[in-house]
Scaffold this motif. Structure first.
Motif, PDB file in Angstrom:
ATOM      1  N   LEU A   1       0.832  -1.201   0.000  1.00 54.77           N
ATOM      2  CA  LEU A   1       0.000   0.000   0.000  1.00 54.77           C
ATOM      3  C   LEU A   1       0.868   1.254   0.000  1.00 54.77           C
ATOM      4  CD1 LEU A   1      -2.788   1.334   0.255  1.00 54.77           C
ATOM      5  CD2 LEU A   1      -2.580   1.081   2.709  1.00 54.77           C
ATOM      6  N   GLN A   2       1.877   1.283   0.851  1.00 55.76           N
ATOM      7  CA  GLN A   2       2.783   2.425   0.899  1.00 55.76           C
ATOM      8  C   GLN A   2       3.511   2.596  -0.425  1.00 55.76           C
ATOM      9  OE1 GLN A   2       5.034   1.223   4.332  1.00 55.76           O
ATOM     10  NE2 GLN A   2       3.690   2.306   5.745  1.00 55.76           N
ATOM     11  N   ALA A   3       3.925   1.487  -1.020  1.00 63.97           N
ATOM     12  CA  ALA A   3       4.628   1.555  -2.303  1.00 63.97           C
ATOM     13  C   ALA A   3       3.710   2.072  -3.411  1.00 63.97           C
ATOM     14  CB  ALA A   3       5.183   0.177  -2.665  1.00 63.97           C
ATOM     15  N   LEU A   4       2.449   1.664  -3.397  1.00 65.18           N
ATOM     16  CA  LEU A   4       1.507   2.160  -4.408  1.00 65.18           C
ATOM     17  C   LEU A   4       1.341   3.675  -4.327  1.00 65.18           C
ATOM     18  CD1 LEU A   4      -1.294  -0.545  -4.290  1.00 65.18           C
ATOM     19  CD2 LEU A   4       0.015   0.124  -6.320  1.00 65.18           C
ATOM     20  N   LEU A   5       1.475   4.211  -3.127  1.00 65.84           N
ATOM     21  CA  LEU A   5       1.305   5.652  -2.943  1.00 65.84           C
ATOM     22  C   LEU A   5       2.549   6.452  -3.309  1.00 65.84           C
ATOM     23  CD1 LEU A   5      -0.621   5.574   0.443  1.00 65.84           C
ATOM     24  CD2 LEU A   5      -1.582   5.963  -1.833  1.00 65.84           C
ATOM     25  N   THR A   6       3.686   5.782  -3.422  1.00 65.52           N
ATOM     26  CA  THR A   6       4.930   6.512  -3.664  1.00 65.52           C
ATOM     27  C   THR A   6       5.618   6.180  -4.982  1.00 65.52           C
ATOM     28  OG1 THR A   6       6.226   4.854  -2.437  1.00 65.52           O
ATOM     29  CG2 THR A   6       5.390   6.753  -1.187  1.00 65.52           C
ATOM     30  N   GLN A   7       5.203   5.120  -5.628  1.00 61.07           N
ATOM     31  CA  GLN A   7       5.864   4.705  -6.872  1.00 61.07           C
ATOM     32  C   GLN A   7       5.002   5.065  -8.083  1.00 61.07           C
ATOM     33  OE1 GLN A   7       9.034   3.518  -6.944  1.00 61.07           O
ATOM     34  NE2 GLN A   7       8.905   3.993  -4.752  1.00 61.07           N
ATOM     35  N   PRO A   8       5.641   5.343  -9.217  1.00 60.36           N
ATOM     36  CA  PRO A   8       4.885   5.795 -10.393  1.00 60.36           C
ATOM     37  C   PRO A   8       4.088   4.710 -11.114  1.00 60.36           C
ATOM     38  CG  PRO A   8       7.220   5.637 -10.911  1.00 60.36           C
ATOM     39  CD  PRO A   8       7.080   5.371  -9.440  1.00 60.36           C
ATOM     40  N   THR A   9       4.470   3.456 -10.942  1.00 60.45           N
ATOM     41  CA  THR A   9       3.769   2.369 -11.623  1.00 60.45           C
ATOM     42  C   THR A   9       3.508   1.218 -10.656  1.00 60.45           C
ATOM     43  OG1 THR A   9       5.788   1.210 -12.287  1.00 60.45           O
ATOM     44  CG2 THR A   9       4.946   2.905 -13.814  1.00 60.45           C
ATOM     45  N   LYS A  10       2.595   0.350 -11.042  1.00 55.30           N
ATOM     46  CA  LYS A  10       2.322  -0.831 -10.226  1.00 55.30           C
ATOM     47  C   LYS A  10       3.526  -1.758 -10.214  1.00 55.30           C
ATOM     48  CE  LYS A  10      -2.639  -0.595 -10.812  1.00 55.30           C
ATOM     49  NZ  LYS A  10      -3.800  -1.098 -11.529  1.00 55.30           N
ATOM     50  N   ALA A  11       4.234  -1.846 -11.339  1.00 52.22           N
ATOM     51  CA  ALA A  11       5.431  -2.695 -11.393  1.00 52.22           C
ATOM     52  C   ALA A  11       6.484  -2.183 -10.413  1.00 52.22           C
ATOM     53  CB  ALA A  11       5.987  -2.727 -12.811  1.00 52.22           C
ATOM     54  N   ALA A  12       6.674  -0.879 -10.380  1.00 47.94           N
ATOM     55  CA  ALA A  12       7.643  -0.287  -9.454  1.00 47.94           C
ATOM     56  C   ALA A  12       7.192  -0.467  -8.013  1.00 47.94           C
ATOM     57  CB  ALA A  12       7.844   1.184  -9.778  1.00 47.94           C
ATOM     58  N   ALA A  13       5.897  -0.369  -7.778  1.00 44.45           N
ATOM     59  CA  ALA A  13       5.366  -0.557  -6.426  1.00 44.45           C
ATOM     60  C   ALA A  13       5.597  -1.989  -5.956  1.00 44.45           C
ATOM     61  CB  ALA A  13       3.883  -0.210  -6.386  1.00 44.45           C
ATOM     62  N   ALA A  14       5.351  -2.945  -6.828  1.00 41.03           N
ATOM     63  CA  ALA A  14       5.575  -4.348  -6.465  1.00 41.03           C
ATOM     64  C   ALA A  14       7.047  -4.582  -6.137  1.00 41.03           C
ATOM     65  CB  ALA A  14       5.130  -5.266  -7.601  1.00 41.03           C
ATOM     66  N   LYS A  15       7.920  -4.037  -6.964  1.00 42.07           N
ATOM     67  CA  LYS A  15       9.358  -4.195  -6.731  1.00 42.07           C
ATOM     68  C   LYS A  15       9.750  -3.554  -5.399  1.00 42.07           C
ATOM     69  CE  LYS A  15      13.848  -3.461  -8.848  1.00 42.07           C
ATOM     70  NZ  LYS A  15      14.585  -2.965  -9.999  1.00 42.07           N
ATOM     71  N   GLU A  16       9.260  -2.353  -5.141  1.00 36.98           N
ATOM     72  CA  GLU A  16       9.555  -1.639  -3.898  1.00 36.98           C
ATOM     73  C   GLU A  16       9.060  -2.416  -2.678  1.00 36.98           C
ATOM     74  OE1 GLU A  16      10.767   1.484  -1.320  1.00 36.98           O
ATOM     75  OE2 GLU A  16      11.224   1.209  -3.446  1.00 36.98           O
ATOM     76  N   ALA A  17       7.906  -3.054  -2.820  1.00 37.35           N
ATOM     77  CA  ALA A  17       7.320  -3.807  -1.712  1.00 37.35           C
ATOM     78  C   ALA A  17       7.932  -5.201  -1.558  1.00 37.35           C
ATOM     79  CB  ALA A  17       5.814  -3.929  -1.907  1.00 37.35           C
ATOM     80  N   GLY A  18       8.718  -5.602  -2.549  1.00 35.73           N
ATOM     81  CA  GLY A  18       9.348  -6.920  -2.483  1.00 35.73           C
ATOM     82  C   GLY A  18       8.392  -8.062  -2.775  1.00 35.73           C
ATOM     83  N   ILE A  19       7.418  -7.789  -3.637  1.00 39.80           N
ATOM     84  CA  ILE A  19       6.443  -8.820  -4.014  1.00 39.80           C
ATOM     85  C   ILE A  19       6.344  -8.891  -5.533  1.00 39.80           C
ATOM     86  CG2 ILE A  19       5.070  -8.623  -1.896  1.00 39.80           C
ATOM     87  CD1 ILE A  19       3.097  -6.853  -3.467  1.00 39.80           C
ATOM     88  N   ASP A  20       5.759  -9.987  -6.027  1.00 37.04           N
ATOM     89  CA  ASP A  20       5.525 -10.125  -7.467  1.00 37.04           C
ATOM     90  C   ASP A  20       4.353  -9.239  -7.883  1.00 37.04           C
ATOM     91  OD1 ASP A  20       7.513 -12.044  -7.830  1.00 37.04           O
ATOM     92  OD2 ASP A  20       6.126 -13.712  -7.487  1.00 37.04           O
ATOM     93  N   GLU A  21       4.344  -8.864  -9.148  1.00 29.33           N
ATOM     94  CA  GLU A  21       3.228  -8.066  -9.667  1.00 29.33           C
ATOM     95  C   GLU A  21       1.910  -8.826  -9.534  1.00 29.33           C
ATOM     96  OE1 GLU A  21       3.754  -5.752 -13.350  1.00 29.33           O
ATOM     97  OE2 GLU A  21       5.858  -6.389 -13.250  1.00 29.33           O
ATOM     98  N   SER A  22       1.953 -10.142  -9.687  1.00 29.21           N
ATOM     99  CA  SER A  22       0.725 -10.932  -9.557  1.00 29.21           C
ATOM    100  C   SER A  22       0.182 -10.853  -8.128  1.00 29.21           C
ATOM    101  CB  SER A  22       0.972 -12.388  -9.950  1.00 29.21           C
ATOM    102  OG  SER A  22       1.952 -12.980  -9.114  1.00 29.21           O
ATOM    103  N   THR A  23       1.072 -10.795  -7.155  1.00 26.63           N
ATOM    104  CA  THR A  23       0.646 -10.650  -5.763  1.00 26.63           C
ATOM    105  C   THR A  23       0.002  -9.289  -5.560  1.00 26.63           C
ATOM    106  OG1 THR A  23       2.413 -12.113  -5.019  1.00 26.63           O
ATOM    107  CG2 THR A  23       1.418 -10.674  -3.356  1.00 26.63           C
ATOM    108  N   LEU A  24       0.588  -8.264  -6.139  1.00 30.90           N
ATOM    109  CA  LEU A  24       0.014  -6.922  -6.031  1.00 30.90           C
ATOM    110  C   LEU A  24      -1.364  -6.877  -6.683  1.00 30.90           C
ATOM    111  CD1 LEU A  24       0.299  -4.016  -5.080  1.00 30.90           C
ATOM    112  CD2 LEU A  24       1.459  -3.510  -7.239  1.00 30.90           C
ATOM    113  N   ARG A  25      -1.506  -7.509  -7.827  1.00 34.84           N
ATOM    114  CA  ARG A  25      -2.823  -7.564  -8.486  1.00 34.84           C
ATOM    115  C   ARG A  25      -3.838  -8.280  -7.600  1.00 34.84           C
ATOM    116  NH1 ARG A  25       0.384  -8.384 -13.087  1.00 34.84           N
ATOM    117  NH2 ARG A  25       0.103 -10.642 -12.964  1.00 34.84           N
ATOM    118  N   ARG A  26      -3.400  -9.343  -6.936  1.00 35.89           N
ATOM    119  CA  ARG A  26      -4.294 -10.072  -6.031  1.00 35.89           C
ATOM    120  C   ARG A  26      -4.702  -9.175  -4.866  1.00 35.89           C
ATOM    121  NH1 ARG A  26      -1.170 -14.040  -4.541  1.00 35.89           N
ATOM    122  NH2 ARG A  26      -0.885 -13.435  -2.378  1.00 35.89           N
TER     123      ARG A  26
END
Length: 69
Positions: free
Chosen positions: A9-34
C-alpha cells in the motif's frame, strides 16, 4: 492487513507504476494484483490515496495564499 500488504500500500502511494510498487514492496506483480482485487485492500488504498490528495490540496492552498496576497 498483513505487513506485506501495508508495505505494498505504501509503495503504491509513492511509486509511479504498479510494477515499481511491487518491486519496492518486495512482491511479485501478480501478488500486487491479487491485493488490489481484495475489497479490504481496495478500501484501505482508496482511503490512503484520498488522504494523500487532501494533504496535497491543503499544501497547495497554503502555498497559494501568500502568492495571491
Amino acid at each position: 492487513m498483513n505487513p506485506k500488504q501495508i508495505k505494498a500500500l505504501q509503495a503504491l502511494l509513492t511509486q509511479p507504476t504498479k510494477a515499481a510498487a511491487a518491486k519496492e514492496a518486495g512482491i511479485d506483480e501478480s501478488t500486487l494484483r491479487r491485493y488490489l482485487s481484495d475489497p479490504e485492500f481496495q478500501k484501505e488504498y482508496k482511503a490512503a490515496f484520498s488522504q494523500l490528495v487532501t494533504d496535497a490540496t491543503r499544501q497547495a492552498q497554503k502555498s497559494l495564499s501568500p502568492a495571491l496576497s
